[in-house]
Design an enzyme around this catalytic site. Structure first.
Site, short mmCIF file in Angstrom:
data_model
loop_
_atom_site.label_atom_id
_atom_site.label_comp_id
_atom_site.label_asym_id
_atom_site.label_seq_id
_atom_site.Cartn_x
_atom_site.Cartn_y
_atom_site.Cartn_z
N TYR A 152 97.48 -25.80 31.59
CA TYR A 152 97.76 -24.57 30.83
C TYR A 152 97.47 -23.34 31.70
CZ TYR A 152 96.92 -20.87 27.34
OH TYR A 152 96.91 -19.70 26.63
N1 LIG Z 1 95.09 -17.70 20.39
C1 LIG Z 1 94.32 -17.57 21.46
O1 LIG Z 1 93.07 -17.62 21.39
C2 LIG Z 1 94.94 -17.31 22.83
C3 LIG Z 1 94.08 -17.17 23.93
C4 LIG Z 1 94.64 -16.92 25.18
C5 LIG Z 1 96.00 -16.79 25.32
N2 LIG Z 1 96.82 -16.96 24.25
C6 LIG Z 1 98.27 -16.83 24.46
O2 LIG Z 1 98.79 -15.95 23.49
C7 LIG Z 1 100.12 -16.34 23.12
C8 LIG Z 1 100.21 -16.54 21.62
O3 LIG Z 1 99.27 -17.55 21.23
P1 LIG Z 1 99.11 -18.04 19.73
O4 LIG Z 1 97.68 -18.35 19.53
O5 LIG Z 1 99.81 -17.12 18.81
O6 LIG Z 1 99.90 -19.44 19.84
P2 LIG Z 1 100.91 -20.14 18.81
O7 LIG Z 1 101.10 -21.53 19.32
O8 LIG Z 1 100.43 -19.96 17.42
O9 LIG Z 1 102.24 -19.30 18.99
C9 LIG Z 1 103.19 -19.55 20.00
C10 LIG Z 1 104.58 -19.55 19.34
O10 LIG Z 1 105.53 -19.75 20.38
C11 LIG Z 1 106.52 -20.66 19.94
N3 LIG Z 1 107.00 -21.38 21.12
C12 LIG Z 1 106.29 -22.21 21.92
N4 LIG Z 1 107.07 -22.68 22.91
C13 LIG Z 1 108.30 -22.12 22.72
C14 LIG Z 1 109.54 -22.23 23.43
N5 LIG Z 1 109.65 -23.01 24.50
N6 LIG Z 1 110.60 -21.53 22.96
C15 LIG Z 1 110.48 -20.74 21.85
N7 LIG Z 1 109.34 -20.61 21.14
C16 LIG Z 1 108.26 -21.30 21.59
C17 LIG Z 1 105.82 -21.61 18.97
O11 LIG Z 1 106.71 -22.17 18.02
C18 LIG Z 1 104.77 -20.69 18.33
O12 LIG Z 1 105.19 -20.20 17.08
C19 LIG Z 1 100.41 -17.60 23.93
O13 LIG Z 1 101.13 -17.22 25.08
C20 LIG Z 1 99.04 -18.12 24.29
O14 LIG Z 1 99.08 -18.88 25.47
C21 LIG Z 1 96.32 -17.21 23.01
#
Ligand SMILES: NC(=O)c1ccc[n+]([C@@H]2O[C@H](COP(=O)([O-])OP(=O)(O)OC[C@H]3O[C@@H](n4cnc5c(N)ncnc54)[C@H](O)[C@@H]3O)[C@@H](O)[C@H]2O)c1
Length: 336
Positions: A152
């Site tokens: 990741y």
């Molecule tokens: N939540 C956290 O604590 C956290 C921490 C660090 C980084 N992030 C980053 O923040 C962003 C949002 O995270 P989140 O917690 O909302 O995650 P999440 O998994 O809830 O949301 C990601 C969304 O992207 C969509 N998705 C995934 N792959 C896809 C693809 N190939 N094509 C189209 N849609 C796709 C999924 O359906 C999902 O709804 C991500 O990039 C994640 O890596 C989150």
């Protein structure tokens, strides 16, 4: 303004789209509704967005280049916030292909799509996981991030690098924000807060890794959204670093591009986190203490000086308040 939000049915994308729509902006959400976790939760979030005026939604994958190009070219957003990704550290052990596909190919497709009309600002989600094996805390944006300890993290580091070369070549102002752990209502079932609340409610034991010694810089999603919205107004300008108290700007010397930590700078010990959940649920957890898992890091802790310099804001909501609001939401969501 017109905002394009990828990952709009996800935890953070949903909260961001809600905030932007409530402020009167136009939003195009783009999400492939991937099955990484319960798609019903994603659809429920999306239903709430669809009920608001000025929201349009395209259900498609980032890897579907014609769909992506078409949606992006038709909408011509002022600001693009790219949140769609394969998230989670442990899933990468068994599903490496989904990280390469979503985070690398998907992000490259997005970068190519935005060239056709050049938004004012492109913001891309990265992660504190890029600090990997670094031991010196707090993590500051000008540290090296060359030692990822999970797939990741490696793919998110690649997103940063891809977007840097893109910003250099095409001069599209780009901010990569490094989120630390984010919690709140409508949260992800694969993350500790949801998992722990769910297990304790069902009377099942909790597996506590790192023998409870891990510490996480945990931000409340409302604070994270406030920081993102403020950052949309601060596109990086090449050759124009900002003054940062006690640190320096991460602005690239050759592109309108920077990374910004979004975290509160107050790590919470895992056991204190579990105690807080127990108090708000009014139940006691059965705790199984286990060693660290592959890909995990002991402590994450943000240096938030650059965020403060750019936005005048840093997350301050306490873990107490975050857990309380999550438990209220979880019980309501489970009832319906
Ligand atoms: N939540 C956290 O604590 C956290 C921490 C660090 C980084 N992030 C980053 O923040 C962003 C949002 O995270 P989140 O917690 O909302 O995650 P999440 O998994 O809830 O949301 C990601 C969304 O992207 C969509 N998705 C995934 N792959 C896809 C693809 N190939 N094509 C189209 N849609 C796709 C999924 O359906 C999902 O709804 C991500 O990039 C994640 O890596 C989150």
């Amino acid at each position: 303004m017109k905002f394009l939000v990828t990952g709009s049915a996800g935890f953070i994308g949903f909260h961001l789209a809600c905030r932007l729509l409530d402020q009167g902006h136009e939003v195009l959400g783009y999400d492939g509704m991937t099955p990484y976790y319960d798609v019903t939760l994603k659809r429920s979030r999306n239903e709430i967005l669809l009920a608001k005026p000025n929201y349009q939604f395209v259900e498609a994958m980032l890897e579907d280049k014609p769909a992506l190009d078409d949606a992006f070219a038709r909408f011509q957003a002022d600001v693009v916030v790219h949140l769609a990704a394969q998230a989670g550290v442990r899933y990468g052990l068994d599903h490496p292909e989904s990280y390469i596909s979503a985070n690398i190919i998907g992000t490259q497709n997005l970068l190519e799509a935005v060239r056709s009309w050049r938004p004012r600002h492109l913001l891309i989600a990265s992660t504190s996981s890029v600090y990997g094996g670094n031991e010196e805390v707090p993590f500051s944006e000008d540290e090296r991030t060359d030692f990822p300890v999970s797939l990741y993290a490696a793919t998110k580091k690649a997103c940063e690098a891809l977007s840097h070369s893109h910003a250099h070549l095409w001069k599209i102002p780009t901010t990569c924000f490094r989120f630390f752990t984010v919690y709140g209502t409508w949260g992800r079932p694969d993350m500790a807060l949801y998992k722990f609340v769910d297990l304790i409610e069902r009377g099942e034991p909790l597996e506590i890794y790192g023998m409870g010694q891990m510490r996480r810089d945990a931000s409340y999603v409302g604070d994270l959204i406030e920081a993102i919205v403020r950052l949309t107004d601060s596109p990086p300008e090449e050759g124009m670093p900002v003054k940062v108290e006690g640190g320096k700007d991460s602005l690239s010397p050759v592109a309108p591009w920077r990374t910004v930590n979004i975290g509160g700078g107050e790590p919470v010990p895992l056991l204190e986190f579990v105690d807080t959940i127990e108090r708000h649920l009014g139940k006691t957890a059965q705790r199984i203490m286990l060693p660290m898992q592959k890909g995990d890091v002991v402590e994450t802790y943000a240096d938030a000086a650059l965020l403060r310099a750019l936005t005048g804001f840093v997350p301050t909501t306490s873990i107490e308040e975050t857990v309380r609001s999550f438990v209220d939401w979880y019980r309501e969501y489970r009832r319906t």
